[in-house]
Design an enzyme around this catalytic site. Structure first.
Site, PDB file in Angstrom:
ATOM      1  N   GLU A 190       4.288 -18.470  -8.800  1.00  0.00           N
ATOM      2  CA  GLU A 190       5.481 -17.619  -8.910  1.00  0.00           C
ATOM      3  C   GLU A 190       5.798 -16.980  -7.560  1.00  0.00           C
ATOM      4  O   GLU A 190       6.955 -16.942  -7.134  1.00  0.00           O
ATOM      5  CB  GLU A 190       5.263 -16.511  -9.949  1.00  0.00           C
ATOM      6  CG  GLU A 190       5.323 -16.981 -11.381  1.00  0.00           C
ATOM      7  CD  GLU A 190       5.081 -15.849 -12.364  1.00  0.00           C
ATOM      8  OE1 GLU A 190       5.134 -14.655 -11.963  1.00  0.00           O
ATOM      9  OE2 GLU A 190       4.837 -16.148 -13.544  1.00  0.00           O
TER      10      GLU A 190
ATOM     11  N   SER B   5       5.273  -9.902 -15.981  1.00  0.00           N
ATOM     12  CA  SER B   5       5.547 -11.180 -16.640  1.00  0.00           C
ATOM     13  C   SER B   5       4.259 -11.718 -17.227  1.00  0.00           C
ATOM     14  O   SER B   5       3.210 -11.660 -16.602  1.00  0.00           O
ATOM     15  CB  SER B   5       6.143 -12.186 -15.657  1.00  0.00           C
ATOM     16  OG  SER B   5       5.228 -12.500 -14.652  1.00  0.00           O
TER      17      SER B   5
ATOM     18  N   ASP C  30      10.537 -14.168 -15.342  1.00  0.00           N
ATOM     19  CA  ASP C  30       9.502 -14.107 -14.311  1.00  0.00           C
ATOM     20  C   ASP C  30      10.081 -13.748 -12.948  1.00  0.00           C
ATOM     21  O   ASP C  30       9.495 -12.962 -12.204  1.00  0.00           O
ATOM     22  CB  ASP C  30       8.770 -15.453 -14.190  1.00  0.00           C
ATOM     23  CG  ASP C  30       7.951 -15.783 -15.422  1.00  0.00           C
ATOM     24  OD1 ASP C  30       7.453 -14.849 -16.075  1.00  0.00           O
ATOM     25  OD2 ASP C  30       7.798 -16.987 -15.721  1.00  0.00           O
TER      26      ASP C  30
ATOM     27  N   GLU D 120      12.315 -18.602 -15.571  1.00  0.00           N
ATOM     28  CA  GLU D 120      11.031 -18.566 -16.267  1.00  0.00           C
ATOM     29  C   GLU D 120      10.222 -19.668 -15.607  1.00  0.00           C
ATOM     30  O   GLU D 120      10.690 -20.804 -15.509  1.00  0.00           O
ATOM     31  CB  GLU D 120      11.229 -18.834 -17.766  1.00  0.00           C
ATOM     32  CG  GLU D 120      10.000 -18.622 -18.597  1.00  0.00           C
ATOM     33  CD  GLU D 120       9.543 -17.164 -18.633  1.00  0.00           C
ATOM     34  OE1 GLU D 120       8.316 -16.964 -18.717  1.00  0.00           O
ATOM     35  OE2 GLU D 120      10.370 -16.235 -18.576  1.00  0.00           O
TER      36      GLU D 120
END
Length: 144
Positions: free
Chosen positions: A11, A31, A42, A55
């Site tokens: 991420e 998240s 996210d 996401e």
């Protein structure tokens, strides 16, 4: 390193890449946590008023991606409220390429969840294409 911390690492990688392309980026600190009152994705990336909501999913091998209904619902709701373009961002670890799949490519998978077939992932926008689309840049392919 746990799967969860590896997921956070990916991420952060996606957020960093978007930042390097000139986006303002926020990675949701909770998240994946048990906090279910607020509904946010996210990653949220903004470029001159254009909002992208993501996401993030990573897999070790090329196979279909499964997404819980709750995750899709929170992404859709946040995107509706923010006027954002929602995507499931998928990365097959080891390839280094991010694929951005719009929600209309998700398929019902039973038990109220969703699946993204490998073909739909591979047909998703590459990160570079999304950046170009959001910024309004044209690629050479736009003229062919």
């Amino acid at each position: 390193m746990t799967n969860r911390s590896r997921g956070f690492q990916h991420e952060r990688d996606l957020a960093r890449r978007l930042w390097e392309h000139g986006f303002a980026v926020v990675r949701a600190p909770a998240s994946g946590s048990r906090a279910r009152v607020l509904r946010y994705p996210d990653i949220v990336a903004i470029y001159r008023g254009r909002v992208i909501a993501l996401e993030v999913k990573t897999l070790r091998e090329e196979k279909p991606v499964y997404v819980r209904r709750e995750q899709v619902e929170k992404l859709a709701e946040f995107s509706r409220r923010a006027g954002a373009m929602p995507f499931i961002a998928v990365k097959y670890v080891g390839e280094g390429e991010w694929f951005l799949v719009p929600l209309d490519r998700l398929v019902e998978a039973g038990e109220g969840n969703y699946k993204i077939p490998v073909e739909a992932v591979r047909e998703g926008l590459r990160l570079k294409a999304l950046v170009s689309q959001v910024k309004g840049d044209k690629s050479i392919l736009d003229y062919t």
